[in-house]
Design an enzyme around this catalytic site. Sequence first.
Site, short mmCIF file in Angstrom:
data_model
loop_
_atom_site.label_atom_id
_atom_site.label_comp_id
_atom_site.label_asym_id
_atom_site.label_seq_id
_atom_site.Cartn_x
_atom_site.Cartn_y
_atom_site.Cartn_z
N LYS A 11 0.82 -1.22 0.00
CA LYS A 11 0.00 0.00 0.00
C LYS A 11 0.86 1.28 0.00
O LYS A 11 2.06 1.22 0.28
CB LYS A 11 -0.93 -0.03 1.21
CG LYS A 11 -1.94 -1.19 1.17
CD LYS A 11 -2.90 -1.11 2.35
CE LYS A 11 -3.91 -2.24 2.30
NZ LYS A 11 -4.92 -2.12 3.38
N TYR A 51 -12.43 -2.18 -3.82
CA TYR A 51 -12.96 -2.29 -2.45
C TYR A 51 -14.49 -2.18 -2.41
O TYR A 51 -15.06 -1.85 -1.37
CB TYR A 51 -12.34 -1.21 -1.56
CG TYR A 51 -10.92 -1.55 -1.11
CD1 TYR A 51 -10.65 -2.66 -0.31
CD2 TYR A 51 -9.85 -0.74 -1.45
CE1 TYR A 51 -9.37 -2.96 0.13
CE2 TYR A 51 -8.55 -1.03 -1.02
CZ TYR A 51 -8.33 -2.14 -0.23
OH TYR A 51 -7.06 -2.43 0.20
N THR A 93 -5.25 -7.40 10.61
CA THR A 93 -5.52 -6.12 9.93
C THR A 93 -4.94 -4.95 10.71
O THR A 93 -4.34 -4.04 10.14
CB THR A 93 -7.05 -5.93 9.76
OG1 THR A 93 -7.56 -7.03 9.02
CG2 THR A 93 -7.37 -4.63 9.04
N ARG A 104 2.59 -6.71 8.78
CA ARG A 104 1.86 -5.55 9.31
C ARG A 104 2.42 -5.08 10.65
O ARG A 104 2.44 -3.88 10.92
CB ARG A 104 0.38 -5.88 9.40
CG ARG A 104 -0.29 -5.84 8.02
CD ARG A 104 -1.66 -6.41 8.07
NE ARG A 104 -2.43 -6.14 6.87
CZ ARG A 104 -3.53 -6.81 6.54
NH1 ARG A 104 -3.96 -7.78 7.33
NH2 ARG A 104 -4.17 -6.52 5.45
N ASN A 114 -1.98 -0.05 6.87
CA ASN A 114 -1.45 -1.31 7.39
C ASN A 114 -0.54 -2.05 6.40
O ASN A 114 -0.42 -3.25 6.43
CB ASN A 114 -2.60 -2.21 7.87
CG ASN A 114 -3.55 -2.58 6.75
OD1 ASN A 114 -3.42 -2.10 5.64
ND2 ASN A 114 -4.50 -3.45 7.05
N HIS A 117 -2.28 -5.35 1.56
CA HIS A 117 -3.59 -5.97 1.42
C HIS A 117 -3.40 -7.47 1.21
O HIS A 117 -2.40 -7.88 0.61
CB HIS A 117 -4.33 -5.39 0.21
CG HIS A 117 -5.52 -6.21 -0.18
ND1 HIS A 117 -6.71 -6.13 0.49
CD2 HIS A 117 -5.68 -7.16 -1.14
CE1 HIS A 117 -7.56 -6.99 -0.06
NE2 HIS A 117 -6.96 -7.62 -1.05
N GLU A 128 -9.27 -10.95 -7.51
CA GLU A 128 -8.43 -9.77 -7.29
C GLU A 128 -7.22 -9.77 -8.21
O GLU A 128 -6.81 -8.73 -8.71
CB GLU A 128 -8.01 -9.71 -5.82
CG GLU A 128 -9.17 -9.38 -4.89
CD GLU A 128 -8.77 -9.34 -3.43
OE1 GLU A 128 -9.65 -9.10 -2.60
OE2 GLU A 128 -7.57 -9.55 -3.12
P1 CMP Z 1 -7.36 -4.70 3.35
O1 CMP Z 1 -6.83 -6.08 3.56
O2 CMP Z 1 -6.76 -3.90 2.27
O3 CMP Z 1 -8.95 -4.76 3.12
C1 CMP Z 1 -9.85 -3.76 3.54
C2 CMP Z 1 -9.16 -2.66 4.26
O4 CMP Z 1 -9.98 -1.78 4.97
C3 CMP Z 1 -8.25 -3.26 5.30
O5 CMP Z 1 -7.16 -3.89 4.70
C4 CMP Z 1 -7.94 -2.05 6.17
O6 CMP Z 1 -6.75 -1.39 5.78
C5 CMP Z 1 -9.12 -1.15 5.92
N1 CMP Z 1 -9.83 -0.95 7.18
C6 CMP Z 1 -10.42 -1.89 7.92
N2 CMP Z 1 -10.95 -1.32 9.04
C7 CMP Z 1 -10.65 -0.01 8.98
C8 CMP Z 1 -10.91 1.11 9.82
N3 CMP Z 1 -11.59 0.96 10.96
N4 CMP Z 1 -10.46 2.31 9.43
C9 CMP Z 1 -9.79 2.46 8.27
N5 CMP Z 1 -9.50 1.45 7.42
C10 CMP Z 1 -9.93 0.23 7.78
#
Ligand code: CMP
Length: 139
Positions: A11, A51, A93, A104, A114, A117, A128
């Site tokens: 990211k 997304y 996450t 992460r 984070n 993905h 994806e």
């Molecule tokens: P990812 O694996 O890219 O898939 C969905 C993303 O949403 C996840 O990683 C997080 O980076 C993001 N995400 C999940 N919860 C939150 C949150 N509370 N605030 C901001 N981003 C979020």
Amino acid sequence: MAIQRTLCIIKPDAVEKKKQGAILQHLLDAGFDILAMRQLTLSRRMAEGFYAVHKERPFFGELVEFMTRGPVVVVALEGEDAVKRYREVIGATDPAEAAPGTVRQLYGASKGENAVHGSDSEDNGRQEIAYFFEAHQLL
Ligand code: CMP
């Protein structure tokens, strides 16, 4: 266990910190093969499409804003039991909850920023990967 494919996106936060090389090495050391890889800056439309499943979530706007703020590195990975194993290697996450030594925990800053993905199932991994790569680029 079967050979599977899964999608990694390094990211914008990790690319800004110049950690894309370290993260790729981490994944290679964990035994994944890189099938295809590209760097690009996501358009708003591409980020929203990727997304789309999260579009009703309160953090959707923030997520799209973040994912479009700079280049990402998109990587199609292959390996034994790759979907589950990749999720173990990247960790939870929220980096604060990610196990020590996971991507992460090492490189993420917050639930939103984070570092990487990961696909959450084999079907989603396939979809994806197809979002970013043509079939002939994955041979
Ligand atoms: P990812 O694996 O890219 O898939 C969905 C993303 O949403 C996840 O990683 C997080 O980076 C993001 N995400 C999940 N919860 C939150 C949150 N509370 N605030 C901001 N981003 C979020």
